[in-house]
Enzyme design. Sequence first.
Site, PDB file in Angstrom:
ATOM      1  N   HIS A  33      10.333  -1.858  34.980  1.00  0.00           N
ATOM      2  CA  HIS A  33      10.175  -3.029  34.114  1.00  0.00           C
ATOM      3  C   HIS A  33      10.009  -4.302  34.944  1.00  0.00           C
ATOM      4  CE1 HIS A  33      12.232  -0.230  31.270  1.00  0.00           C
ATOM      5  NE2 HIS A  33      11.328  -0.727  30.466  1.00  0.00           N
ATOM      6  N   LYS A  60       6.962  -4.502  40.423  1.00  0.00           N
ATOM      7  CA  LYS A  60       7.005  -3.048  40.297  1.00  0.00           C
ATOM      8  C   LYS A  60       6.735  -2.340  41.617  1.00  0.00           C
ATOM      9  CE  LYS A  60       5.074  -3.453  35.635  1.00  0.00           C
ATOM     10  NZ  LYS A  60       6.333  -3.443  34.894  1.00  0.00           N
ATOM     11  N   ASP A 111      12.899  -0.679  20.558  1.00  0.00           N
ATOM     12  CA  ASP A 111      12.729  -0.457  21.994  1.00  0.00           C
ATOM     13  C   ASP A 111      14.107  -0.418  22.665  1.00  0.00           C
ATOM     14  OD1 ASP A 111      11.226  -0.253  24.365  1.00  0.00           O
ATOM     15  OD2 ASP A 111      11.252  -2.434  24.682  1.00  0.00           O
ATOM     16  N   ASN A 141       3.932   0.891  27.079  1.00  0.00           N
ATOM     17  CA  ASN A 141       4.763  -0.283  26.746  1.00  0.00           C
ATOM     18  C   ASN A 141       4.424  -1.490  27.605  1.00  0.00           C
ATOM     19  OD1 ASN A 141       6.076   1.574  25.172  1.00  0.00           O
ATOM     20  ND2 ASN A 141       8.125   1.105  25.921  1.00  0.00           N
TER      21      ASN A 141
END
Length: 316
Positions: free
Chosen positions: A179, A183, A81, A254
């Site tokens: 991330h 958010k 990642d 993810n």
Amino acid sequence: MIVTTAALFRVAYGKFAIGAYNINNMEQALGLFRGHIDAQAPFIIQISKGARKYAGIPMIEAIIRAAEQMYPQAIYAVHLDHGDEQTCYSCIDSGFYSSVMIDASHEPFEQNVAITRRVVERAHARGLSVEAELGMLGGVEEDIKVDEKHAMLTDPDEAKLFVEQTGCDSLAVAIGTSHGAYKFKGRQSLHFDRIEAIQQKLPGFPLVMHGSSSVPPEEVARINAAGGALDPSARGVDEDELLRAAALGVTKVNIDTDGRLVWTRVHREYFRDHPAEFDFRKPGAVFVDEYARFIVHKSQKLGSAGKLEMVRAALS
Ligand code: G3H
Ligand code: 13P
Ligand code: ZN
């Protein structure tokens, strides 16, 4: 069974999304494997540079190998990642990984292309696939801070050009997420118009959504009730939008922050409720159970639950 990321994408594209979860320790690995067996879902294990440093490279790989022995039914890919160029080469050469992500999205377009191309050439020569990134997510990525104001959604024409010029196998696109736990302000949605526009330029090409945690308000409230100090305005991606995104080509989703929240909630509540306790295996076991339950729930939301035998048949 470790499989290629490309094979998982072929089976899932347009129908459901594969959950990609970061791991750093044994408890996460146990919950991840158990949860995916309970859900009968394929998955992707993500290892970040931070995880390689925290656990140590031999340790993180050994944890995964050991989990596989305990759950031999599991079908999964192993993915680097947010790699830089050197870390990508180290993972490609190790023979352990199914795919790598080269994250040069902070570089100007031409440089992103050049770096990604180099990684693609080396990865393809060893049979690995490459995820690249174009556009900038808000929030914090490893040690790169991107101001929210400068977070840029991925341009569909640039995305097409980028894929043609680099030969990458999947593309992380900026479609409104970031991330971490903070958010969105208020209720916001993914930019479906942008996802659709990118899919039109890149039909059949797997898109990746970073920053996909949902940051459940009840989880944040429980952490704070047990002594935490998270900002209660923390917001994430609406889980009910995940399948809609999958239908538009978002094939890898993810998720890391949500798992960290489960860990924090379990441990804070455990030690609040058992102040005299110091056997860390007790909250550890609770975390594995809760994380496995969380994985089952996510797999249902991603549409990957119940697909394990179909994927096994398609890969054999
Ligand atoms: O996007 C980054 C992932 O959440 C991994 O985080 O770099 O702190 O391991 P990390
Ligand atoms: P979250 O912070 O939303 O969990 O995103 C994780 C991620 O994108 C890992 O690459
Ligand atoms: Zn990410």
